[in-house]
Design a protein around this motif. Sequence first.
Motif, PDB file in Angstrom:
ATOM      1  N   LEU A 135      -5.043   5.172   2.912  1.00  0.00           N
ATOM      2  CA  LEU A 135      -4.214   4.206   2.510  1.00  0.00           C
ATOM      3  C   LEU A 135      -4.805   3.642   1.115  1.00  0.00           C
ATOM      4  O   LEU A 135      -6.081   3.396   0.965  1.00  0.00           O
ATOM      5  CB  LEU A 135      -4.285   3.029   3.565  1.00  0.00           C
ATOM      6  N   TYR A 191       0.840  -1.094  -0.102  1.00  0.00           N
ATOM      7  CA  TYR A 191      -0.068  -0.059  -0.014  1.00  0.00           C
ATOM      8  C   TYR A 191       0.981   1.331   0.159  1.00  0.00           C
ATOM      9  O   TYR A 191       2.023   1.385   0.456  1.00  0.00           O
ATOM     10  CB  TYR A 191      -0.956   0.046   1.329  1.00  0.00           C
ATOM     11  N   GLY A 226      -2.487  -1.620   7.888  1.00  0.00           N
ATOM     12  CA  GLY A 226      -2.483  -0.060   7.872  1.00  0.00           C
ATOM     13  C   GLY A 226      -2.325   0.222   9.366  1.00  0.00           C
ATOM     14  O   GLY A 226      -1.481   1.027   9.559  1.00  0.00           O
TER      15      GLY A 226
END
Length: 576
Positions: free
Chosen positions: A362, A344, A400
């Motif tokens: 993200l 990502y 994330g």
Amino acid sequence: MEADGKGTRRARLWWLLVPGILLALTATLLPASTDAPRTSLRIGGDANYPPYHFLDSRGEADGFDVELSREIAADLGLEPVFELGDWGTTLERLEHGELDVVPMFWSAVREQRYGLTEPFLIRHHALFGHYETPTVSSLDALTNARVAVQSAGLAWEAMRELDRPGVILIETDNESETLGMAARGEVHYALAPTGIGYHTIQHDDLPGVVALSPPLLERKYVFAVRPGDPELVAAINASLARLRRSGVQNRLYVEWIGNPGAQGGPPPARRNIAIPALFALGAMAVAGLALLAWRRRRVPATHVAAPSQATTATADTRTFDAALAHPRLLAELSEAIASHQLAYALQPKIDLRSGRLLGAELLVRWDHPRLGPMAPDEFVPIAEQARTIGEMTLYLVRHGLAHCRGWPATGDRLHVSINVSANDLADPRLVDAIIDACEGDSPGLMLEITETEVMREPERVAEALPRLRSHGIGISVDDFGAGHSSLVNLRRLAPDELKIDRSFVHALLASHSDRAIVRATIHLGHELGASVAAEGIEDEATRTWLTQAGCDAGQGFWIGRPMPPAEFMELLRAQG
């Protein structure tokens, strides 16, 4: 003899009375037996705090908190007794045990003073004032200003702790009066909950009063229970959980808070213009967005390559081939998720007024072993059509948040935004997993709900939203205007953020219609109690226009391109 006989009779009478006297004293000095069954629930609140709790024109308790409390009492088999009045007196009565519960903001002081339930809302404050008054990025930026707050409220507590030189605190009896003082020019700012602020501006007809700060004082909203009654705290927590699962809590939220026309009960005749005007404004914004989106979709689409791709010469062909190889690509995508091969990037998001980082969005990346680097629009739609996008969403949420827990402290409330399909929120297992991933110390999570498909199960999505919010997870409507945006969906989602699609931002300086629609969208978002963010900011002039139009946040190539997580971390360190 007679005297002695009278004395004997008096002594006998005295000994007969002693047990009754002792019993009466015991009943007076000792607390009532806890074994006695509870039959009622005494609920306190502010008599003037619409749309949460207030006395209507007939002097009866009404509002979101009141209706939710009524449902809790019914769920617990108790008779609700509402006693709304002065806020300061209400807090004293709760502390003395004269009331059972009072809805309020969480604070450390209140946690020591009362028993607090699990949060059932996340709410914010903002500084309100005349639109010509300077905007303020935070409470710390206040200088030489008169600020109105409700006495003994959360804003009052926060300003007393702040103790800024030159800032004069003006105390009022209720939140609405703080807005009235700002409208009359008696103070520079009113620090009030955003829901109260927007409600008062609309229903009290306060022209020229706007929010002059981003959302401040993010706090959990809870029920405070009289001291020394943990059993009642546990009972209300259990009741709230049942009301969330049944959808009752979300129905009340939509009715009272997500639907501006319903706030504060039936509006007086003089306010009849304001409510239709708001819906006309919203309809204009949504209709305009839909029209422009339709017109732009008629233009033949061109593939935009990811920054890491060396060429776009074969991009359209590869996308076509990927669609034909749908089952194979889907299997490879599932394998990439299971083996942690998806990566990502983070695209910075800033507060347009102060320029400080708010966090980042993200964006998923896939370096396919056979096809090479792939842009999200080459594989995400396939996962959506196969209804396996939830698997990818959970992967990104977990990875994330794991990375973001290492972000350096900057003094700002940071969040990471992750895209999620609205339809996936109808899956309670996915919702549970997202909530579990947010446990512990982590930055705020904002779920950007995309409307690439028509919402299949809107009722189940509506049930998930209060659960997510109660754990501090924000809801953003992403790409507003480019999907199936509608006033109905806005009311259902009641978003914390409205994100204007880039197609209405990149050319707004040259397009009168784009500017009109963006202005209307900003106003609509603020009226609904949401912050507004703009995508696709590619130059300083666009950022300046959006800031002056009242847009709260923004992202785009001019602010920062999607970058590796380590590079974004360096930006945070530089901000300090």
